[in-house]
Structures are given as structure tokens and as C-alpha cells.
Design an enzyme around this catalytic site. Structure first.
Site, short mmCIF file in Angstrom:
data_model
loop_
_atom_site.label_atom_id
_atom_site.label_comp_id
_atom_site.label_asym_id
_atom_site.label_seq_id
_atom_site.Cartn_x
_atom_site.Cartn_y
_atom_site.Cartn_z
CG HIS A 4 48.76 -6.68 25.90
ND1 HIS A 4 47.43 -6.56 25.60
CD2 HIS A 4 49.42 -6.65 24.73
CE1 HIS A 4 47.29 -6.46 24.29
NE2 HIS A 4 48.49 -6.51 23.74
CB SER A 20 47.16 -7.66 20.83
OG SER A 20 47.41 -6.36 21.22
C1 GTR Z 1 49.27 -1.54 20.80
C2 GTR Z 1 47.96 -0.98 20.33
C3 GTR Z 1 46.84 -1.89 20.72
C4 GTR Z 1 47.13 -3.35 20.46
C5 GTR Z 1 48.58 -3.72 20.62
C6 GTR Z 1 49.03 -5.01 19.96
O1 GTR Z 1 50.33 -0.73 20.51
O2 GTR Z 1 47.81 0.28 20.91
O3 GTR Z 1 45.65 -1.47 20.10
O4 GTR Z 1 46.69 -3.72 19.23
O5 GTR Z 1 49.42 -2.76 20.13
O6 GTR Z 1 48.51 -5.44 18.97
O7 GTR Z 1 50.00 -5.57 20.45
#
Ligand code: GTR
Length: 427
Positions: free
Chosen positions: A407, A266
């Protein structure tokens, strides 16, 4: 009474602000492939003053630096020129995994300031010869990556969460082992790899405070109070921190410093990509579900966009990046150039089918649109169409998969990284 009213009004405002953050991200967010606009990507293999890059030599000696500078100028920012000292000390070491591995705690002190430090946790299989090693940041402290009671709890700022519960932005014992599923020490050690991890907030807390905390202030010149327009934000600082960890790993006799793979999930996947692009000592660069500002092409405007990311996380990129909010087509770069910067070293990009916010197709396409640069080094081309879910594709220097699910970084993802690393070692 008036204090109570103020507290009440404050609470309502806070709730409104928080819900605004959540809902404000969604309107105008496209997650429909048929609505992706037409776009033309900036040419990677064309010199800024015209002319085509036709050889690996021409790429390496000139064009690569042009692309690097354009990415730093417009997206991540440059590391300031000022030199800051970094000192390493192995504080303790002990056996783990029933004697199969040794774990070390390494204290990294920045700028001779004993209060400005990070703890690197290095776990290596017990073998005669140095081992290849994965290196990656964790989100909530080293103690969350394992149930090992000897791993200290970070004193740095952490984002408060309900599970495991944290209060007052301080980590606590409840978090021990909470993200162990993301850190498969046992499997990696069994496969012959080391795993080094460090809490990203030890290097720079992930909170926008006008760059007063973390390592940023150590780099200010007299009178300077924040990074300049084309100097680094937090991602740049985190990437620099990974290079310092690599400095240490190169000096550790149990690690093969020529074979350190940088990995991140992420926002930390965005970071590993920028670290891999910035520091040519990294052997393999791995981006797990990194999305906007990571592997995903910005011009697709699918899922999270440049405008959204800059609004919600104003401290991640350099000050120039927001100039391209809603104007992605005017960006002199796009993320395929980040992939190209890693050539001829190896790079692996992973997506997850349900992680539309990160634009899985766009993550694949940036790797695919780096075909030209990788071809200069004899790497076979990637097809325009991504592979089916859970079917990794590897060209030689590049790998990609889209895992079924959300995710996250899972054992399946790590298994692919280990296979990819082994393929690179066996070459
Ligand atoms: C979210 C963000 C993403 C990603 C994610 C993370 O809120 O929009 O770009 O980086 O966080 O790091 O878990």
C-alpha cells in the site's frame, strides 16, 4: 497517589482501546477469494422508474444524476446548500528545480474567516504556455512533499506519528521532505506537468469531533450543529476542497485549467474519486489504492468492509452509510457506479499486489463493471480478469494497473499516470 492510579488505569484503558482498534478490524475479515459471496450489482443502465438507458444522451441528461444522488444519499453525503465564500491569494512565488519550475503558495480562505484557511502549493514547469496539472491532497502537510525550505509547515491538526516524529498533533521541521518519494516533482516537471498539492487536514482535520472543526461549521444553518443524515462527512468536505483548488487553478495563467487531473492515495484516493464524480470539470480522475469506499466493490466484502470502515472512521461518510454495515447487498449503489459517474471523462485505478486490505480485484472489477456506461461513449470493454501485476491496461478512457508491492504511491504509479495523461492529450 490517586492521581497516579487514575493515570495508570487510564493508560491501560488507552492501550486496550488501541489494541481493540487494531484487532477488532481483523476478525471476520475475508482475504480469501474463494470466500467472496455471490452478489448482484445494482444496474447502472436502468432508470429508477424502469427502462433501459440506451444512449449517452439519456445517461447524461437523466440517469447520471439519479446515480449521483443515490451515491450522495447513501455513501458520501451531499454538499449543504448554504453558499460559503472562498478567497484566493498568491502569497509568494519562487523558482525551484534549478530554475526549471516556479512554485507558488496560494492561501485559500474559507467563509471570510482568516483562521479557516488552507495552503495550496503549486509547482509548474517554466514554459510559455499553460501546462496540464496534477492535483492531490497530501497526508501530513505540504512541507512533507519536498525538502524545499520555503514551504511553510502547516498549523493544522496532524495525526501524531513516530516517524517523522510529531507531538501534540502539530507538524514540525522533522517532517520536511518525509514523503518526498510520493511526490516526484522533478519527473513531472520534466514531463511537462504541473503538480499542485494541499494538506487535507487544512480543509477538514481527519479526526472525529462531531464536525466542529474544518469547513463543516461554515455550512451550518442557524441552530445546526452537525451535518444532516444525507449531508457530507469528511470525504465529501475534502472533495469539495479539491473543487475549490480547481477554481484557483482555472484562474492561474500558468495552468491549463481544462486539463487538471485529480489524484489521491488511499483515503485520499476515495476522495479523488468522489471529487471526480462530483465535479465534471476534472479532466482525469486517479485513484491509487483507494479500497473500501473508493474503487473496491463493497459487495465483495473482501478486506476492509463497510462495517469496519464506518466503525473505525465514523466521520468519513454520511450518516446513512452505517445503515448498510453488514448489509452491503441492500445498498442501492456500489462502487462501479462511482466509476460510471466519471464517464466520459478519463479514470485510472491503481492497486498494489500486497494491499489486500484494499481488495485489488474489487478495485479492478468496479472499473470493469462500468463497461456499459463507458461503451455509450465508444470506450472498448475491459475483460473480467484483471491484467497481470505491473502490466497496465488502458481501454482509452480507463486505465488500471496492479503494482507489485505494498500500500503506497510510488514513482512507478506516477509514471503510469503520466503515460495515461499523455495518451489522453494525444487523442
Ligand atoms: C486505513 C483504512 C483504509 C485507507 C487507509 C489510508 O486505515 O482502513 O480505508 O483509507 O487507512 O487512508 O491510509
Amino acid at each position: 497517589m490517586s492521581i497516579r492510579i487514575h493515570t495508570f488505569v487510564g493508560l491501560i484503558l488507552l492501550v486496550c482501546m488501541m489494541s481493540d482498534q487494531v484487532t477488532a478490524q481483523r476478525p471476520g475479515i475475508n482475504q480469501d477469494e474463494t470466500k467472496v459471496p455471490d452478489f448482484t450489482l445494482p444496474e447502472v443502465l436502468e432508470f429508477s422508474d424502469g427502462g433501459l438507458v440506451e444512449t449517452a444522451e439519456a445517461w447524461q441528461s437523466k440517469r447520471r444524476m439519479e446515480v449521483f444522488n443515490a451515491m450522495a444519499d447513501n455513501v458520501y453525503g451531499h454538499v449543504p446548500k448554504r453558499k460559503v465564500s472562498v478567497d484566493f491569494k498568491v502569497v509568494s512565488s519562487w523558482e525551484v528545480l534549478d530554475g526549471a519550475a516556479v512554485r507558488k503558495l496560494v492561501k485559500i480562505v474559507f467563509g471570510n474567516d482568516p483562521t479557516n484557511f488552507a495552503n495550496l502549493l503549486v509547482t509548474v514547469p517554466k514554459t510559455e504556455s499553460p501546462v496540464p496539472c496534477f492535483l492531490g491532497y497530501n497526508f501530513q502537510g505540504n512541507h512533507t512533499t519536498t525538502n524545499d525550505p520555503r514551504v511553510p509547515i502547516t498549523d493544522s491538526w496532524v495525526r501524531d506519528r513516530e516517524s517523522p516524529p510529531t507531538k501534540g498533533n502539530r507538524a514540525n521541521e522533522a517532517g520536511r521532505g518525509a514523503s518526498a518519494s510520493r511526490w516526484p516533482y522533478k519527473e513531472l516537471v520534466k514531463a511537462g506537468y504541473g503538480l499542485a498539492t494541499i494538506y487535507y487536514g487544512d480543509v477538514d482535520p481527519d479526526i472525529h469531533d462531531e464536525f466542529k472543526n474544518g469547513i463543516h461549521p461554515l455550512f451550518y444553518e442557524a441552530g445546526q450543529t452537525k451535518p444532516r443524515e444525507t449531508e457530507w462527512g469528511s470525504i465529501g468536505a475534502w472533495a469539495w476542497g479539491l473543487s475549490r483548488c480547481l477554481d484557483y487553478l482555472e484562474s492561474d495563467a500558468s495552468v491549463d485549467g481544462k486539463h487538471v487531473a485529480v489524484v489521491g492515495h488511499s483515503r485520499l484516493g476515495k476522495t479523488s474519486l468522489w471529487a471526480g464524480a462530483s465535479d465534471e470539470r476534472f479532466w482525469i480522475t486517479i485513484s491509487n489504492n483507494s479500497g473500501c469506499g473508493g474503487a473496491a466493490l463493497s459487495r465483495r466484502k473482501f478486506g476492509e468492509t463497510v462495517a469496519v470502515i464506518n466503525r473505525v472512521f465514523p466521520h468519513w461518510f454520511c450518516d446513512r452509510f452505517p445503515e448498510f454495515n453488514g448489509r452491503e447487498n441492500e445498498l442501492p449503489v456500489d462502487q462501479h457506479m462511482l466509476m460510471a459517474l466519471i464517464a466520459p471523462r478519463a479514470v485510472y485505478v491503481a492497486s498494489a499486489t500486497k494491499d489486500l486490505w484494499a481488495d485489488p480485484r474489487g478495485e479492478y472489477l468496479s472499473l470493469q463493471n462500468a463497461n456499459g456506461v463507458f461503451a455509450l461513449y465508444g470506450d472498448p470493454t475491459l475483460d473480467v480478469d484483471p491484467p497481470a501485476a505491473d502490466s497496465p491496461v488502458i481501454t482509452g478512457l480507463r486505465g488500471y494497473h496492479s503494482r507489485t508491492g505494498k500500500h503506497d504511491i510510488t514513482l512507478f504509479d506516477w509514471q503510469q499516470y503520466v503515460k495515461f495523461a499523455k495518451r489522453q492529450l494525444d487523442k
